[in-house]
Design a protein around this motif. Structure first.
Motif, PDB file in Angstrom:
ATOM      1  N   ALA A 153       0.905  -1.118  -0.070  1.00 21.05           N
ATOM      2  CA  ALA A 153       0.075   0.037   0.014  1.00 21.05           C
ATOM      3  C   ALA A 153       1.016   1.407   0.049  1.00 21.05           C
ATOM      4  O   ALA A 153       0.888   1.939   0.983  1.00 21.05           O
ATOM      5  N   SER A 154       1.599   1.607  -1.061  1.00 14.13           N
ATOM      6  CA  SER A 154       2.309   2.847  -1.244  1.00 14.13           C
ATOM      7  C   SER A 154       1.868   3.273  -2.533  1.00 14.13           C
ATOM      8  O   SER A 154       0.847   3.196  -3.052  1.00 14.13           O
ATOM      9  N   ALA A 174       2.685   2.810  -5.904  1.00 15.77           N
ATOM     10  CA  ALA A 174       2.317   2.223  -7.132  1.00 15.77           C
ATOM     11  C   ALA A 174       0.953   1.274  -6.519  1.00 15.77           C
ATOM     12  O   ALA A 174      -0.166   1.376  -7.332  1.00 15.77           O
ATOM     13  N   GLY A 175       0.879   0.575  -5.360  1.00 16.17           N
ATOM     14  CA  GLY A 175      -0.071  -0.270  -4.999  1.00 16.17           C
ATOM     15  C   GLY A 175      -1.415   0.556  -4.912  1.00 16.17           C
ATOM     16  O   GLY A 175      -2.670   0.125  -5.232  1.00 16.17           O
ATOM     17  N   GLU A 196      -0.997  -4.996   3.137  1.00 10.90           N
ATOM     18  CA  GLU A 196       0.122  -4.171   3.479  1.00 10.90           C
ATOM     19  C   GLU A 196       0.583  -4.724   4.841  1.00 10.90           C
ATOM     20  O   GLU A 196      -0.026  -4.705   5.936  1.00 10.90           O
ATOM     21  N   ALA A 203       9.774   5.833   3.956  1.00 12.50           N
ATOM     22  CA  ALA A 203      11.181   5.326   3.551  1.00 12.50           C
ATOM     23  C   ALA A 203      11.409   6.388   2.149  1.00 12.50           C
ATOM     24  O   ALA A 203      12.249   5.609   1.489  1.00 12.50           O
ATOM     25  N   THR A 204      11.259   7.323   1.946  1.00 11.63           N
ATOM     26  CA  THR A 204      11.634   8.063   0.713  1.00 11.63           C
ATOM     27  C   THR A 204      11.538   9.545   1.056  1.00 11.63           C
ATOM     28  O   THR A 204      10.789  10.033   1.840  1.00 11.63           O
ATOM     29  N   THR A 205      12.320  10.399   0.122  1.00 11.30           N
ATOM     30  CA  THR A 205      12.226  11.579   0.217  1.00 11.30           C
ATOM     31  C   THR A 205      10.867  12.259  -0.151  1.00 11.30           C
ATOM     32  O   THR A 205      10.274  13.366   0.317  1.00 11.30           O
ATOM     33  N   ILE A 263       9.803  13.588  -2.958  1.00 10.21           N
ATOM     34  CA  ILE A 263       9.910  14.642  -4.092  1.00 10.21           C
ATOM     35  C   ILE A 263       9.107  14.188  -5.406  1.00 10.21           C
ATOM     36  O   ILE A 263       9.400  13.244  -5.924  1.00 10.21           O
ATOM     37  N   ARG A 268       1.065  -9.505   6.072  1.00  7.39           N
ATOM     38  CA  ARG A 268       2.357  -9.716   5.114  1.00  7.39           C
ATOM     39  C   ARG A 268       2.084 -10.920   4.106  1.00  7.39           C
ATOM     40  O   ARG A 268       1.636 -11.848   4.532  1.00  7.39           O
ATOM     41  N   PHE A 269       2.393 -10.580   2.844  1.00  7.20           N
ATOM     42  CA  PHE A 269       2.347 -11.673   1.811  1.00  7.20           C
ATOM     43  C   PHE A 269       3.671 -12.512   2.139  1.00  7.20           C
ATOM     44  O   PHE A 269       4.673 -12.114   2.298  1.00  7.20           O
ATOM     45  N   ASP A 328       5.079  -4.312  -3.945  1.00  8.20           N
ATOM     46  CA  ASP A 328       5.880  -4.358  -2.651  1.00  8.20           C
ATOM     47  C   ASP A 328       7.058  -3.967  -2.509  1.00  8.20           C
ATOM     48  O   ASP A 328       7.814  -4.513  -1.797  1.00  8.20           O
ATOM     49  N   GLY A 347      16.313   4.148   3.146  1.00  4.42           N
ATOM     50  CA  GLY A 347      15.758   2.817   2.013  1.00  4.42           C
ATOM     51  C   GLY A 347      16.771   2.603   1.090  1.00  4.42           C
ATOM     52  O   GLY A 347      17.676   3.351   0.983  1.00  4.42           O
ATOM     53  N   ARG A 348      16.272   1.427   0.372  1.00 11.40           N
ATOM     54  CA  ARG A 348      17.375   1.120  -0.536  1.00 11.40           C
ATOM     55  C   ARG A 348      16.540   1.528  -2.020  1.00 11.40           C
ATOM     56  O   ARG A 348      15.310   1.180  -2.162  1.00 11.40           O
ATOM     57  N   GLY A 387      17.305   7.917  -9.559  1.00  9.01           N
ATOM     58  CA  GLY A 387      16.588   7.280  -8.295  1.00  9.01           C
ATOM     59  C   GLY A 387      15.441   7.535  -8.169  1.00  9.01           C
ATOM     60  O   GLY A 387      14.666   7.212  -7.077  1.00  9.01           O
ATOM     61  N   ALA A 447       5.872   4.963 -10.547  1.00  5.81           N
ATOM     62  CA  ALA A 447       4.939   4.154  -9.609  1.00  5.81           C
ATOM     63  C   ALA A 447       3.393   4.715 -10.033  1.00  5.81           C
ATOM     64  O   ALA A 447       2.609   3.939 -10.114  1.00  5.81           O
TER      65      ALA A 447
HETATM   66  C1  FAD Z   1      15.863   7.430   0.739  1.00  3.81           C
HETATM   67  C2  FAD Z   1      15.057   7.578  -0.558  1.00  3.81           C
HETATM   68  C3  FAD Z   1      14.823   8.673  -1.186  1.00  3.81           C
HETATM   69  C4  FAD Z   1      13.961   8.712  -2.224  1.00  3.81           C
HETATM   70  N1  FAD Z   1      13.599   9.845  -2.769  1.00  3.81           N
HETATM   71  C5  FAD Z   1      12.753   9.837  -3.907  1.00  3.81           C
HETATM   72  C6  FAD Z   1      12.240  11.108  -4.322  1.00  3.81           C
HETATM   73  O1  FAD Z   1      12.468  12.054  -3.753  1.00  3.81           O
HETATM   74  N2  FAD Z   1      11.295  11.099  -5.488  1.00  3.81           N
HETATM   75  C7  FAD Z   1      11.274  10.100  -6.190  1.00  3.81           C
HETATM   76  O2  FAD Z   1      10.330   9.871  -7.216  1.00  3.81           O
HETATM   77  N3  FAD Z   1      11.544   8.697  -5.850  1.00  3.81           N
HETATM   78  C8  FAD Z   1      12.286   8.802  -4.577  1.00  3.81           C
HETATM   79  N4  FAD Z   1      12.797   7.499  -4.040  1.00  3.81           N
HETATM   80  C9  FAD Z   1      12.385   6.059  -4.729  1.00  3.81           C
HETATM   81  C10 FAD Z   1      10.857   6.040  -4.354  1.00  3.81           C
HETATM   82  O3  FAD Z   1      10.694   6.222  -3.073  1.00  3.81           O
HETATM   83  C11 FAD Z   1      10.451   4.646  -4.988  1.00  3.81           C
HETATM   84  O4  FAD Z   1      10.513   4.498  -6.214  1.00  3.81           O
HETATM   85  C12 FAD Z   1       8.861   4.536  -4.398  1.00  3.81           C
HETATM   86  O5  FAD Z   1       8.628   4.353  -3.332  1.00  3.81           O
HETATM   87  C13 FAD Z   1       8.263   3.058  -5.270  1.00  3.81           C
HETATM   88  O6  FAD Z   1       6.832   2.872  -4.759  1.00  3.81           O
HETATM   89  P1  FAD Z   1       6.356   1.525  -4.688  1.00  3.81           P
HETATM   90  O7  FAD Z   1       4.994   1.626  -4.341  1.00  3.81           O
HETATM   91  O8  FAD Z   1       6.982   0.818  -5.883  1.00  3.81           O
HETATM   92  O9  FAD Z   1       7.106   0.878  -3.278  1.00  3.81           O
HETATM   93  P2  FAD Z   1       7.337   1.117  -1.880  1.00  3.81           P
HETATM   94  O10 FAD Z   1       7.100   2.689  -1.641  1.00  3.81           O
HETATM   95  O11 FAD Z   1       8.421   0.604  -1.639  1.00  3.81           O
HETATM   96  O12 FAD Z   1       6.293   0.616  -1.335  1.00  3.81           O
HETATM   97  C14 FAD Z   1       6.266  -0.996  -1.117  1.00  3.81           C
HETATM   98  C15 FAD Z   1       5.070  -1.333   0.166  1.00  3.81           C
HETATM   99  O13 FAD Z   1       5.118  -2.828   0.184  1.00  3.81           O
HETATM  100  C16 FAD Z   1       4.934  -2.952   1.371  1.00  3.81           C
HETATM  101  N5  FAD Z   1       5.645  -4.373   1.578  1.00  3.81           N
HETATM  102  C17 FAD Z   1       6.767  -4.967   1.270  1.00  3.81           C
HETATM  103  N6  FAD Z   1       6.941  -6.261   1.408  1.00  3.81           N
HETATM  104  C18 FAD Z   1       5.647  -6.636   1.704  1.00  3.81           C
HETATM  105  C19 FAD Z   1       4.878  -8.028   1.910  1.00  3.81           C
HETATM  106  N7  FAD Z   1       5.472  -8.835   2.100  1.00  3.81           N
HETATM  107  N8  FAD Z   1       3.545  -7.859   2.365  1.00  3.81           N
HETATM  108  C20 FAD Z   1       2.719  -6.850   2.362  1.00  3.81           C
HETATM  109  N9  FAD Z   1       3.445  -5.638   2.192  1.00  3.81           N
HETATM  110  C21 FAD Z   1       4.624  -5.450   1.932  1.00  3.81           C
HETATM  111  C22 FAD Z   1       5.717  -2.105   2.175  1.00  3.81           C
HETATM  112  O14 FAD Z   1       5.372  -1.792   3.593  1.00  3.81           O
HETATM  113  C23 FAD Z   1       5.638  -0.653   1.292  1.00  3.81           C
HETATM  114  O15 FAD Z   1       4.403  -0.107   2.091  1.00  3.81           O
HETATM  115  C24 FAD Z   1      13.641   7.289  -2.833  1.00  3.81           C
HETATM  116  C25 FAD Z   1      13.885   6.255  -2.313  1.00  3.81           C
HETATM  117  C26 FAD Z   1      14.679   6.296  -1.194  1.00  3.81           C
HETATM  118  C27 FAD Z   1      14.996   4.916  -0.480  1.00  3.81           C
END
Ligand code: FAD
Length: 384
Positions: free
Chosen positions: A15-16, A18-19, A37, A47-49, A51, A120-121, A147, A245-246, A276, A282
């Motif tokens: 639940a971030s 993309a999701g 989630e 875990a992200t800035t 922006i 958790r999946f 995720d 975060g990574r 990055g 997403a």
């Molecule tokens: C330090 C840092 C700074 C960044 N700054 C920027 C920025 O300023 N601008 C930008 O565009 N991008 C930035 N990024 C990249 C950006 O944050 C990611 O690309 C973005 O968050 C991706 O979104 P997502 O929904 O794919 O995944 P995520 O945001 O990583 O969300 C994944 C979700 O899945 C959940 N999850 C994981 N495993 C499981 C499981 N097994 N079961 C259930 N739930 C689970 C997690 O809890 C989380 O809520 C940054 C990244 C980092 C680490």
């Protein structure tokens, strides 16, 4: 699990950005959707800035109060000399990130999606075209893995996984008066931030200061703050929270789909290897994934991954840039390069490539700031 449990059309893991965007679109298109989630709520331990580039801001209309417009980039060399970059009409949005995620969750639920927190999946087995989730009393016709960088969905179904990462670490400050709000402050420094950047971002609620480093390195936040204390005066501000975060930096994972399963967002490596940035993709690809899945499940559309293939970027040039950044050139070369006009041009291309929508010049913008107050900006611009 009893055989009678009614399968959701779509279960989204994560639940971030993309999701949640995918969940909203899929629910609006009439699918029965659940989001799993692991965290206790959306926006918990961000875990992200956070922006947003202008294109991301245009993809999803986020409430104005959760963002702050920043118009320029102040790029510092290791010597701390800086150049100011600006493209008329272009902007970034810094965000109250936790509340943006809560708002996205509320929007997904309003559209009809269910969000199951602390869920958790941990794997799923497909029987007669229906996935049954291990340890959870639910089933689904289709699974979307949103995720994140270390996707459990990718591992469970033998899909590709991210192997190359940047590591980011930052601290939120309240009352960081030294951060000129006209700019994202970006620091090139191969000693402090080899392979990436340090940054200070003036946000709508807090300002964030941090850095990310290339593969195989560890960010030294203390050293970065000490090196930039004289510019921003962190010691007069209040540190509130840390974010870390990574960031996937190796491009798309392969394969990113299997029968009945697809990855999106960081899980699929949909992050620019150069900058990055992943939120724009997403938003864009989360929404697109939900469209192609609903077309497939309800309207005889093609397999979702095939329908989506043309929308997913290959990142060719950005992977090349990542290769260059990983080399982390010595600081003296960055100092020398930033003093010359071609490098200024190049930096302008990196930050504002094809992003000149036409608008006021920086000088006009500054004049406007002096003559009329603009939300979030001091009445007289710092240093003016
Ligand atoms: C330090 C840092 C700074 C960044 N700054 C920027 C920025 O300023 N601008 C930008 O565009 N991008 C930035 N990024 C990249 C950006 O944050 C990611 O690309 C973005 O968050 C991706 O979104 P997502 O929904 O794919 O995944 P995520 O945001 O990583 O969300 C994944 C979700 O899945 C959940 N999850 C994981 N495993 C499981 C499981 N097994 N079961 C259930 N739930 C689970 C997690 O809890 C989380 O809520 C940054 C990244 C980092 C680490």
């Amino acid at each position: 699990m009893p055989q009678s449990v009614r399968p959701y059309d779509l279960v989204i893991v994560g639940a971030s950005f993309a999701g949640l965007v995918a969940a909203r679109t899929a629910a609006m298109r009439g699918l029965d959707v659940a989001v799993l989630e692991a965290k206790p709520e959306a926006g918990h331990r961000v875990a992200t800035t956070g922006i947003l580039v202008k294109e991301a801001a245009e993809e999803i209309d986020i409430p104005h109060t959760l963002t702050r417009r920043v118009h320029g980039v102040r790029l510092y060399a290791p010597s701390r000399r800086h150049i100011d970059l600006f493209a008329p009409g272009y902007f970034f949005l810094t965000t109250d990130t936790a509340n943006v995620l809560r708002w996205l969750a509320a929007e997904a639920m309003r559209a009809g999606a269910k969000i199951l927190y602390r869920a958790r999946f941990e794997g799923a087995d497909r029987v007669d075209g229906v996935f049954r989730f291990r340890g959870l009393n639910i089933a689904a016709r289709y699974i979307l893995g949103a995720d994140g960088a270390r996707s459990a969905v990718a591992r469970a179904f033998g899909l590709g996984t991210n192997r190359k990462f940047l590591t980011g670490l930052e601290v939120e400050f309240e009352g960081l008066a030294g951060a000129d709000p006209r700019f994202l402050h970006c620091f090139l420094d191969s000693k402090l931030a080899p392979g990436y950047l340090g940054w200070v971002a003036p946000g709508p609620v807090v300002s964030q200061a941090g850095l990310a480093v290339g593969p195989g390195r560890r960010p030294d936040l203390k050293a970065f703050l000490a090196a930039t204390e004289s510019i921003f005066g962190y010691s007069n501000a209040r540190p509130v929270e840390r974010r870390s975060g990574r960031i996937p930096a190796g491009g798309l994972v392969h394969p990113w789909s299997a029968e009945g399963v697809m990855l999106v967002g960081d899980a699929a490596g949909q992050v620019s290897p150069a900058t990055g940035g992943g939120i724009k993709l997403a938003f864009e690809l989360g929404r697109r994934a939900a469209q192609v899945i609903s077309d497939h499940l309800q309207d005889l559309g093609p397999p979702p991954a095939r329908a989506m293939a043309a929308d997913v970027p290959a990142f060719g040039a950005k992977k090349l840039m990542r290769f260059g950044l990983d080399l982390a050139p010595p600081n003296w070369t960055i100092d020398a390069a930033l003093a010359v006009p071609p490098m200024r041009w190049l930096a302008q291309q990196v930050y504002f490539h094809r992003r000149n929508p036409g608008g006021v010049s920086f000088a006009e913008f500054e004049a406007k700031l002096r003559s009329e107050p603009l939300a979030g900006y001091p009445t007289a611009s710092p240093g003016a």
